[in-house]
Design a protein around this motif. Structure first.
Motif, mmCIF file in Angstrom:
data_model
loop_
_atom_site.group_PDB
_atom_site.id
_atom_site.type_symbol
_atom_site.label_atom_id
_atom_site.label_comp_id
_atom_site.label_asym_id
_atom_site.label_seq_id
_atom_site.Cartn_x
_atom_site.Cartn_y
_atom_site.Cartn_z
ATOM 1 N N THR A 1 0.855 -1.272 0.003
ATOM 2 C CA THR A 1 0.034 -0.130 0.093
ATOM 3 C C THR A 1 0.883 1.231 -0.047
ATOM 4 O O THR A 1 2.227 1.031 -0.008
ATOM 5 N N THR A 2 0.552 2.450 0.005
ATOM 6 C CA THR A 2 0.848 3.909 0.029
ATOM 7 C C THR A 2 -0.082 4.612 1.037
ATOM 8 O O THR A 2 -1.125 4.314 1.185
ATOM 9 N N PRO A 3 0.447 5.544 1.543
ATOM 10 C CA PRO A 3 -0.561 6.413 2.345
ATOM 11 C C PRO A 3 -1.706 6.706 1.580
ATOM 12 O O PRO A 3 -2.734 6.685 2.269
ATOM 13 N N THR A 4 -1.735 7.199 0.395
ATOM 14 C CA THR A 4 -3.078 7.659 -0.585
ATOM 15 C C THR A 4 -3.726 6.486 -0.590
ATOM 16 O O THR A 4 -5.150 6.492 -0.533
ATOM 17 N N LEU A 5 -3.383 5.452 -1.086
ATOM 18 C CA LEU A 5 -4.228 4.049 -1.142
ATOM 19 C C LEU A 5 -5.056 3.763 -0.055
ATOM 20 O O LEU A 5 -6.072 3.341 0.318
ATOM 21 N N THR A 6 -4.172 3.750 1.249
ATOM 22 C CA THR A 6 -4.732 3.440 2.601
ATOM 23 C C THR A 6 -5.608 4.499 2.913
ATOM 24 O O THR A 6 -6.887 3.994 3.272
ATOM 25 N N ALA A 7 -5.582 5.680 2.699
ATOM 26 C CA ALA A 7 -6.465 6.766 2.913
ATOM 27 C C ALA A 7 -7.904 6.537 2.144
ATOM 28 O O ALA A 7 -9.031 6.658 2.671
ATOM 29 N N GLU A 8 -7.477 6.122 0.878
ATOM 30 C CA GLU A 8 -9.011 5.796 0.068
ATOM 31 C C GLU A 8 -9.774 4.882 0.699
ATOM 32 O O GLU A 8 -11.048 4.804 0.558
ATOM 33 N N ALA A 9 -9.006 3.737 0.988
ATOM 34 C CA ALA A 9 -9.612 2.466 1.742
ATOM 35 C C ALA A 9 -10.464 2.965 2.993
ATOM 36 O O ALA A 9 -11.664 2.360 3.015
ATOM 37 N N ILE A 10 -9.738 3.782 3.551
ATOM 38 C CA ILE A 10 -10.586 4.187 4.822
ATOM 39 C C ILE A 10 -11.714 4.816 4.532
ATOM 40 O O ILE A 10 -12.726 4.882 5.399
ATOM 41 N N GLU A 11 -11.504 5.864 3.649
ATOM 42 C CA GLU A 11 -12.890 6.531 3.151
ATOM 43 C C GLU A 11 -14.086 5.619 2.536
ATOM 44 O O GLU A 11 -15.290 5.657 2.917
ATOM 45 N N ARG A 12 -13.822 4.345 1.891
ATOM 46 C CA ARG A 12 -14.804 3.714 1.613
ATOM 47 C C ARG A 12 -15.430 2.851 2.462
ATOM 48 O O ARG A 12 -16.424 2.460 2.679
ATOM 49 N N TRP A 13 -14.429 2.464 3.516
ATOM 50 C CA TRP A 13 -14.951 1.659 4.489
ATOM 51 C C TRP A 13 -16.104 2.546 5.464
ATOM 52 O O TRP A 13 -16.750 1.892 6.134
ATOM 53 N N SER A 14 -15.961 3.689 5.362
ATOM 54 C CA SER A 14 -16.821 4.790 6.086
ATOM 55 C C SER A 14 -18.189 4.371 5.678
ATOM 56 O O SER A 14 -19.154 4.863 6.341
ATOM 57 N N HIS A 15 -18.535 3.910 4.656
ATOM 58 C CA HIS A 15 -19.754 3.864 4.051
ATOM 59 C C HIS A 15 -20.726 2.430 4.498
ATOM 60 O O HIS A 15 -21.684 2.199 4.391
ATOM 61 N N ASP A 16 -19.833 1.523 5.453
ATOM 62 C CA ASP A 16 -20.543 0.373 5.990
ATOM 63 C C ASP A 16 -20.262 0.481 7.419
ATOM 64 O O ASP A 16 -19.913 1.393 8.122
ATOM 65 N N GLU A 17 -20.811 -0.647 7.959
ATOM 66 C CA GLU A 17 -20.976 -0.689 9.324
ATOM 67 C C GLU A 17 -19.833 -1.727 10.091
ATOM 68 O O GLU A 17 -20.327 -2.548 11.005
ATOM 69 N N ILE A 18 -18.906 -2.063 9.166
ATOM 70 C CA ILE A 18 -17.910 -3.224 9.751
ATOM 71 C C ILE A 18 -17.008 -2.514 10.444
ATOM 72 O O ILE A 18 -16.211 -1.317 9.725
ATOM 73 N N GLY A 19 -16.544 -3.217 11.523
ATOM 74 C CA GLY A 19 -15.356 -2.955 12.145
ATOM 75 C C GLY A 19 -13.964 -3.221 11.751
ATOM 76 O O GLY A 19 -14.136 -4.302 11.311
ATOM 77 N N ARG A 20 -13.220 -2.210 11.712
ATOM 78 C CA ARG A 20 -11.885 -2.864 11.313
ATOM 79 C C ARG A 20 -10.723 -2.264 11.981
ATOM 80 O O ARG A 20 -10.856 -1.134 12.539
ATOM 81 N N PHE A 21 -9.390 -2.629 11.805
ATOM 82 C CA PHE A 21 -8.448 -1.950 12.490
ATOM 83 C C PHE A 21 -7.027 -2.159 11.471
ATOM 84 O O PHE A 21 -6.894 -2.973 10.770
ATOM 85 N N VAL A 22 -6.352 -1.025 11.820
ATOM 86 C CA VAL A 22 -5.207 -0.736 10.901
ATOM 87 C C VAL A 22 -3.982 -0.864 11.656
ATOM 88 O O VAL A 22 -3.929 0.022 12.581
#
Length: 264
Positions: free
Chosen positions: A21-42
């Motif tokens: 990954t890269t900082p940008t790719l990870t940031a984009e994934a975090i934004e996508r995940w905000s649209h669901d109700e699944i708990g995740r950790f990085v």
């Protein structure tokens, strides 16, 4: 090796699946995940924290449950690059900046959890000043040590009620990693353990200059700044990592010579 649940490739570093990954790719994934109700950790892994968690059988499995394990330290990113992978160092400092800079547009809501007394509040103020329009919906400094079950549940309820999308966790590693591992299934947010980045962004500690980081000497910079606290991390764990990595590289070459395809 691709994680089908999250869409990221990973490569093996001494048994730990580090994300390509890269900082940008990870940031984009975090934004996508905000649209669901699944708990995740990085998790953000440098050499010392990778070795500390890897060596503890009780917590070593947490990496398999993390949605992303970024190469926080440049040596881990370089290992991926040498295998031909499009990976960049993704430190807590840089990931925090990447996510927060996009937040006034993305609408992500943030919760700051951790640090010593007053640090979380200072970090929230830094965020509001640096990124006008950012939404910070909670700030909390937990007490030292392991919280009582009742207290831990109150914390979970506060985070749940806040409506946050991202929880920035600054408890140092491995404490923050264990906290995220235990709590991510009971929360719909993405929990991100950035440790020392709390202190770097608030100016309590100075990050190593860029040239030092490029030369992969950030560990020496931090050791000289805090020798009593960090001597074991860098003078014991770092040599062990180098030795084990060389052994692993030798095993990979032997597999290649024997015709077995090595796992990334």
């Amino acid at each position: 090796m691709t994680d089908p649940a999250h869409g990221f490739d990973s490569y093996d570093v001494l048994g730990v699946p580090v994300t390509v990954t890269t900082p940008t790719l990870t940031a984009e994934a975090i934004e996508r995940w905000s649209h669901d109700e699944i708990g995740r950790f990085v998790c953000l892994r440098d050499v010392a924290s990778l070795m500390a968690i890897r060596d503890d059988p009780d917590i070593a499995p947490l990496h398999r449950d993390a949605s992303v394990v970024t190469p926080d330290g440049r040596p881990l990113a370089e290992l991926g690059k040498r295998r031909g992978l499009p990976v960049e160092q993704t430190s807590g400092y840089d990931l925090f900046e990447a996510v927060c800079a996009r937040s006034p547009r993305s609408g992500l809501k943030h919760y700051v959890y951790g640090g010593e007394e007053g640090v979380a509040q200072d970090l929230a103020q830094v965020m509001r000043t640096r990124y006008p329009g950012i939404s910070i919906v909670g700030v909390e400094t937990p007490p030292m040590g392991e919280p009582a079950p009742r207290e831990a549940e109150f914390t979970r309820q506060r985070i749940l009620a806040s409506g946050a999308d991202v929880v920035w966790v600054g408890l140092s590693s491995p404490r923050q990693d264990v906290w995220m591992w235990r709590n991510h299934t009971g929360l719909p947010q993405t929990l991100i353990g950035i440790g020392a980045a709390f202190d770097f962004h608030t100016g309590r500690k100075q990050r190593a200059p860029r040239i030092v980081r490029v030369m992969m000497l950030e560990w020496l910079y931090r050791l000289l700044a805090e020798p009593k606290r960090l001597w074991r991390r860098y003078l014991v764990m770092l040599p062990r990592f180098v030795w084990l990595s060389l052994l692993d590289k030798g095993r990979r070459k032997n597999r290649e010579r024997s015709g077995d395809a090595p796992a990334q």
